[in-house]
Scaffold this motif. Structure first.
Motif, short mmCIF file in Angstrom:
data_model
loop_
_atom_site.label_atom_id
_atom_site.label_comp_id
_atom_site.label_asym_id
_atom_site.label_seq_id
_atom_site.Cartn_x
_atom_site.Cartn_y
_atom_site.Cartn_z
N THR A 49 0.83 -1.20 0.00
CA THR A 49 0.00 0.00 0.00
C THR A 49 0.87 1.25 0.00
N ASP A 123 -6.90 -3.48 -3.33
CA ASP A 123 -6.17 -4.28 -2.36
C ASP A 123 -6.76 -5.68 -2.33
N ARG A 213 4.28 -3.64 9.78
CA ARG A 213 3.10 -3.06 10.41
C ARG A 213 2.91 -3.64 11.81
MG LIG Z 1 -1.91 -2.96 2.21
#
Ligand SMILES: [Mg+2]
Ligand SMILES: Nc1ncnc2c1ncn2[C@@H]1O[C@H](COP(=O)(O)OP(=O)(O)O)[C@@H](O)[C@H]1O
Ligand SMILES: [Zn+2]
Length: 420
Positions: A49, A123, A213
């Motif tokens: 992303t 996505d 993340r």
């Molecule tokens: Mg992503």
């Protein structure tokens, strides 16, 4: 404050470890050689992303098409917060039907409102239905001017080849532990978070299965949980994860045939309050790292140790892992069996000794399984009974493709009960 979001790279140069994609995308922007569809693949939290948004900024920055988007203009800021009218972010999992794709096809017929390009980021694109893919394909075959599609997926094999072949594809690399540690250090420093030592960050990196993340989120949690300096102890409490050193110790003690030592380590682990499930989870991670080190796919803390293993021991290690997992699930008092399986591992010295184990993993036609019941066989009996298997019983000729061999052997094992 969501630190993973806060520290999303604002420039291409800040993206960790995806050099090939970064350079190619920047070159495309520099030379104005813009494709109509891109695809970013790879596991969670490695920059899919992030790169999609950076590319969109590069296309629509108020500076002009640029390889170094300013990050400050209205377009850049809006894209950053995914609220730009020309940059559509669609979750393929919840918009998977034909209607949504039809709507999208309508939408891309209109010219961009604020920027130069319409950018459609889908996505988890593999979640689209077959019909939706077909509709999408029509658009990709005749791409409207000034529209760029960017697909992100964790499962590229579920995207039809017809769609894939219309995209420029980047297989993003999983982040190695060292990259994650470096990034965590950067975030911790910028956030003035104190941590006991680098070991803290290493443990966080080991605990996070979902790339950067998760790692950054975990760092944040650990900080809140520690209320001050983040200590190793607190991270262990928080994650229930055992430091990899424990497994280094176990592997060493197994290789040294130090049975007492091996059992003692497990005792210690349990005494420290870890559950056997925690132990098992960490064991899987350690084995994976060992496997990668063994085949030279990665340099890590198991690299030196790996040279002490032979391929059969590695193969057998996987078997033992699985046995421990099964026992943890099915037995009310599995501890003794965990000890036991690890001791089995230390018994295996050579390929020859492994034969009964491997054969019993193998198939019902194997001499180790008679009339559906597993029986112990001696290496000698195997040598005489299975002359057709070239690698078996011949110490000088181990199988060439050990991975394929291991997969083949391990495939059937769950359906059989062990001889133990
Ligand atoms: Mg992503
Ligand atoms: N390659 C990377 N370099 C720097 N930060 C990254 C990288 N990959 C992921 N991150 C961090 O993780 C967060 C999520 O990354 P993202 O690009 O959304 O992952 P995904 O691959 O799942 O789309 C980002 O906000 C950033 O903080
Ligand atoms: Zn800008």
């Amino acid at each position: 404050m969501n630190l993973a979001v806060k520290y999303r790279p604002k420039t291409f140069s800040d993206v960790v470890n995806q050099k090939h994609a970064v350079i190619t995308l920047q070159n495309a922007l520099k030379t104005m050689n813009i494709g109509s569809a891109y695809m970013f693949t790879g596991p969670r939290g490695i920059g899919k992303t992030t790169l999609a948004r950076l590319f969109a900024k590069g296309l629509n920055c108020e500076k002009g098409v640029t390889a170094d988007p300013c990050g400050k203009c209205e377009n850049c800021l809006e894209i950053e917060e995914s609220r730009n009218v020309d940059v559509l972010e669609i979750d393929g999992a919840s918009n998977r039907g034909i209607d949504q794709i039809r709507e999208l096809r309508e939408n891309v017929r209109f010219t961009p409102l604020k920027g130069r390009y319409k950018v459609i980021i889908i996505d988890e694109v593999h979640m689209l239905t077959q019909e939706a893919f077909n509709a999408l394909l029509k658009t990709l075959e005749e791409p409207p001017k000034n529209v760029v599609f960017i697909f992100a997926t964790t499962e590229p094999n579920r995207v039809p080849d017809t769609v894939k072949s219309r995209t420029l594809r980047f297989d993003l690399r999983p982040l190695e532990k060292q990259h994650i540690v470096e990034r965590l250090k950067k975030v911790a420093t910028l956030e003035s978070m104190d941590f006991e030592s680098d070991k803290v960050l290493e443990l966080i990196a080991e605990a996070s299965t979902g790339g950067l993340r998760d790692a950054i989120s975990l760092l944040e949690q650990a900080y809140i949980y520690s209320q001050g300096v983040i200590t190793l102890e607190k991270v262990k409490e928080l994650t229930g994860i055992l430091p990899q050193e424990i497994y280094l110790e176990i592997f060493n003690s197994i290789l040294d045939k130090n049975s007492k030592g091996t059992v003692e380590i497990i005792e210690r682990v349990v005494a420290q309050g870890y559950s056997l499930e925690d132990f098992q989870k960490g064991f899987v991670r350690a084995a994976e790292a060992l496997l990668k080190a063994f085949y030279g796919l990665e340099k890590n803390e198991f690299t030196i140790l790996a040279s002490r293993f032979n391929e059969f021991q590695i193969l057998f290690l996987l078997r033992v892992l699985k046995d421990i997992e099964l026992d943890l699930r099915s037995l009310s008092n599995p501890k003794i069996f965990v000890d036991f399986h690890l001791l089995r591992l230390s018994k295996i010295e050579s390929e020859l000794e492994l034969l009964p184990e491997v054969n019993f993993i193998n198939s019902s036609s194997s001499p180790a399984i008679k009339n559906g019941t597993a029986v112990r066989t001696t290496p000698e009996s195997l040598i005489s009974e299975t002359p057709s298997e070239p690698s078996m019983g011949n110490k000088e000729a181990p199988p060439k493709d050990i991975i394929a061999y291991a997969k083949e052997k391990l495939k059937l094992k769950e359906v059989k009960n062990g001889p133990y």
